[in-house]
Design a protein around this motif. Structure first.
Motif, mmCIF file in Angstrom:
data_model
loop_
_atom_site.group_PDB
_atom_site.id
_atom_site.type_symbol
_atom_site.label_atom_id
_atom_site.label_comp_id
_atom_site.label_asym_id
_atom_site.label_seq_id
_atom_site.Cartn_x
_atom_site.Cartn_y
_atom_site.Cartn_z
ATOM 1 N N UNK A 64 0.816 -1.210 0.000
ATOM 2 C CA UNK A 64 0.000 0.000 0.000
ATOM 3 C C UNK A 64 0.851 1.262 0.000
ATOM 4 N N UNK A 65 2.054 1.172 0.535
ATOM 5 C CA UNK A 65 2.938 2.336 0.522
ATOM 6 C C UNK A 65 3.347 2.737 -0.891
ATOM 7 N N UNK A 66 3.118 1.869 -1.839
ATOM 8 C CA UNK A 66 3.422 2.195 -3.241
ATOM 9 C C UNK A 66 2.426 3.186 -3.826
ATOM 10 N N UNK A 67 1.231 3.283 -3.223
ATOM 11 C CA UNK A 67 0.189 4.121 -3.840
ATOM 12 C C UNK A 67 -0.414 5.150 -2.900
ATOM 13 N N UNK A 68 0.120 5.294 -1.686
ATOM 14 C CA UNK A 68 -0.366 6.362 -0.808
ATOM 15 C C UNK A 68 0.401 7.647 -1.090
ATOM 16 N N UNK A 69 -0.212 8.765 -0.714
ATOM 17 C CA UNK A 69 0.433 10.084 -0.777
ATOM 18 C C UNK A 69 0.871 10.468 -2.188
ATOM 19 N N UNK A 123 -0.353 11.704 -6.343
ATOM 20 C CA UNK A 123 -1.292 12.547 -7.081
ATOM 21 C C UNK A 123 -1.578 11.940 -8.450
ATOM 22 N N UNK A 124 -2.871 11.726 -8.772
ATOM 23 C CA UNK A 124 -4.047 11.939 -7.923
ATOM 24 C C UNK A 124 -4.133 10.868 -6.844
ATOM 25 N N UNK A 125 -4.836 11.159 -5.746
ATOM 26 C CA UNK A 125 -4.916 10.181 -4.656
ATOM 27 C C UNK A 125 -5.764 8.980 -5.040
ATOM 28 N N UNK A 126 -5.414 7.837 -4.466
ATOM 29 C CA UNK A 126 -6.239 6.636 -4.574
ATOM 30 C C UNK A 126 -6.958 6.462 -3.244
ATOM 31 N N UNK A 127 -8.273 6.737 -3.227
ATOM 32 C CA UNK A 127 -9.034 6.619 -1.987
ATOM 33 C C UNK A 127 -9.067 5.186 -1.489
ATOM 34 N N UNK A 128 -9.057 4.229 -2.419
ATOM 35 C CA UNK A 128 -9.060 2.822 -2.005
ATOM 36 C C UNK A 128 -7.746 2.480 -1.319
ATOM 37 N N UNK A 129 -6.636 2.881 -1.936
ATOM 38 C CA UNK A 129 -5.319 2.585 -1.359
ATOM 39 C C UNK A 129 -5.163 3.250 0.009
ATOM 40 N N UNK A 130 -5.482 4.518 0.086
ATOM 41 C CA UNK A 130 -5.303 5.228 1.348
ATOM 42 C C UNK A 130 -6.333 4.796 2.386
ATOM 43 N N UNK A 131 -7.521 4.393 1.916
ATOM 44 C CA UNK A 131 -8.508 3.870 2.850
ATOM 45 C C UNK A 131 -8.077 2.553 3.455
ATOM 46 N N UNK A 132 -7.547 1.661 2.638
ATOM 47 C CA UNK A 132 -7.049 0.387 3.147
ATOM 48 C C UNK A 132 -5.871 0.600 4.097
ATOM 49 N N UNK A 133 -5.006 1.540 3.731
ATOM 50 C CA UNK A 133 -3.843 1.826 4.568
ATOM 51 C C UNK A 133 -4.295 2.353 5.933
ATOM 52 N N UNK A 134 -5.233 3.314 5.920
ATOM 53 C CA UNK A 134 -5.725 3.876 7.172
ATOM 54 C C UNK A 134 -6.428 2.823 8.014
ATOM 55 N N UNK A 135 -7.284 2.023 7.387
ATOM 56 C CA UNK A 135 -8.029 1.005 8.131
ATOM 57 C C UNK A 135 -7.082 0.002 8.773
ATOM 58 N N UNK A 136 -6.068 -0.405 8.035
ATOM 59 C CA UNK A 136 -5.115 -1.387 8.557
ATOM 60 C C UNK A 136 -4.352 -0.817 9.746
ATOM 61 N N UNK A 137 -3.888 0.431 9.622
ATOM 62 C CA UNK A 137 -3.152 1.050 10.723
ATOM 63 C C UNK A 137 -4.045 1.244 11.944
ATOM 64 N N UNK A 138 -5.275 1.683 11.738
ATOM 65 C CA UNK A 138 -6.179 1.906 12.866
ATOM 66 C C UNK A 138 -6.493 0.598 13.580
ATOM 67 N N UNK A 139 -6.693 -0.457 12.823
ATOM 68 C CA UNK A 139 -6.981 -1.756 13.437
ATOM 69 C C UNK A 139 -5.779 -2.310 14.178
ATOM 70 N N UNK A 140 -4.581 -1.997 13.690
ATOM 71 C CA UNK A 140 -3.356 -2.464 14.340
ATOM 72 C C UNK A 140 -2.850 -1.495 15.407
#
Length: 272
Positions: A97-102, A104-121
């Motif tokens: 997921x670090x390949x597609x976060x941050x 331009x243009x943003x990928x809401x799916x990539x950043x959403x999965x990244x955020x969800x995973x970090x929050x759960x962990x």
């Protein structure tokens, strides 16, 4: 031998013995001044990095700069990350997921999965909150319902109520939401005092979708009591009828109705 000769002999033998080890000197070396530059230890040869250290637990990520992956590479990264998540290999998923976060243009799916995973962990709290906000802000039709639902619940659980509200508003706006989705939206809205009336309306929609969920009716009545006493009494009466077979809940409704009527009587009493 005179006494002075004996003393010189002893000194010579002692000096000879000292020469075998550290040498023999008649005078101590002069002390070195502390402020003498030659006495200072040379500083380390390491140079400070030009890039400041970023702690993902406390610092937000840097501004977007890199271009987003092309569609094929983006899909490959997301597929690999989701497979890693199914395999419970969290570090591997985050690397993908670090390949597609941050980007331009943003990928809401990539950043959403990244955020969800970090929050759960419970990791990288600052980055998790940042990408949660970015994901729900930039969410479009490409974001699956289940990911929006997941982000909304994680946002609420982490007191990110604005982001949770945004996620659930997007979800119910798609027209295929459940009573739980509306209830979750109502709970997120209640964190904002100015949106409590809207929360009441959302609970009404939730109860309409699940008329057997009398807990939703009770919650709506309780929330209504804060601003509309007569409306709340009517809702508690409706709740009392709905739970007629449950004496405990009937008692709850009757006590709330009695309290509200007593409050009304005090309010309407003429001044003495």
């Amino acid at each position: 031998m005179q006494a002075s000769d004996s003393g010189r002999g002893l000194w010579w033998r002692g000096c000879s013995l000292a020469l075998l080890t550290v040498g023999c000197k008649s005078e101590a070396p002069p002390p070195t001044r502390v402020d003498d530059p030659t006495a200072l230890v040379s500083p380390s040869g390491r140079t400070k990095s030009d890039t400041p250290f970023i702690d993902p637990d406390t610092d937000p990520p840097p501004p977007r700069s890199a271009a987003q992956l092309d569609p094929t590479a983006l899909k490959a990264a997301l597929d690999a990350a989701q497979q890693a998540l199914r395999d419970a290999e969290i570090p591997r998923a985050l690397v993908q997921l670090q390949k597609c976060i941050n980007r331009t243009p943003p990928s809401a799916v990539c950043e959403g999965l990244y955020a969800a995973t970090l929050l759960e962990q419970r990791k990288q709290r600052a980055w998790a909150r940042h990408y949660l906000h970015e994901a729900v802000t930039n969410a479009d039709a490409s974001v699956p319902d289940e990911l929006l639902r997941r982000l909304g619940r994680l946002g609420a659980n982490n007191a990110r109520f604005e982001d949770a509200t945004r996620a659930f508003e997007l979800l119910v706006g798609r027209g295929a939401s459940t009573a739980d989705d509306y209830a979750d939206l109502a709970h997120a809205l209640q964190a904002d005092e100015s949106r409590k009336l809207q929360a009441v309306e959302v609970l009404e929609k939730a109860y309409a979708l699940a008329p057997n969920r009398h807990d939703l009716l009770l919650e709506r009545a309780t929330l209504t009591a804060r601003h509309d006493r007569d409306g709340a009494i009517a809702l508690f009466e409706q709740y009392k009828a709905a739970v007629a077979g449950d004496p405990t809940q009937v008692d709850v409704a009757e006590r709330r109705i009695a309290n509200l009527r007593a409050q009304g009587a005090v309010t309407k009493a003429p001044p003495i």
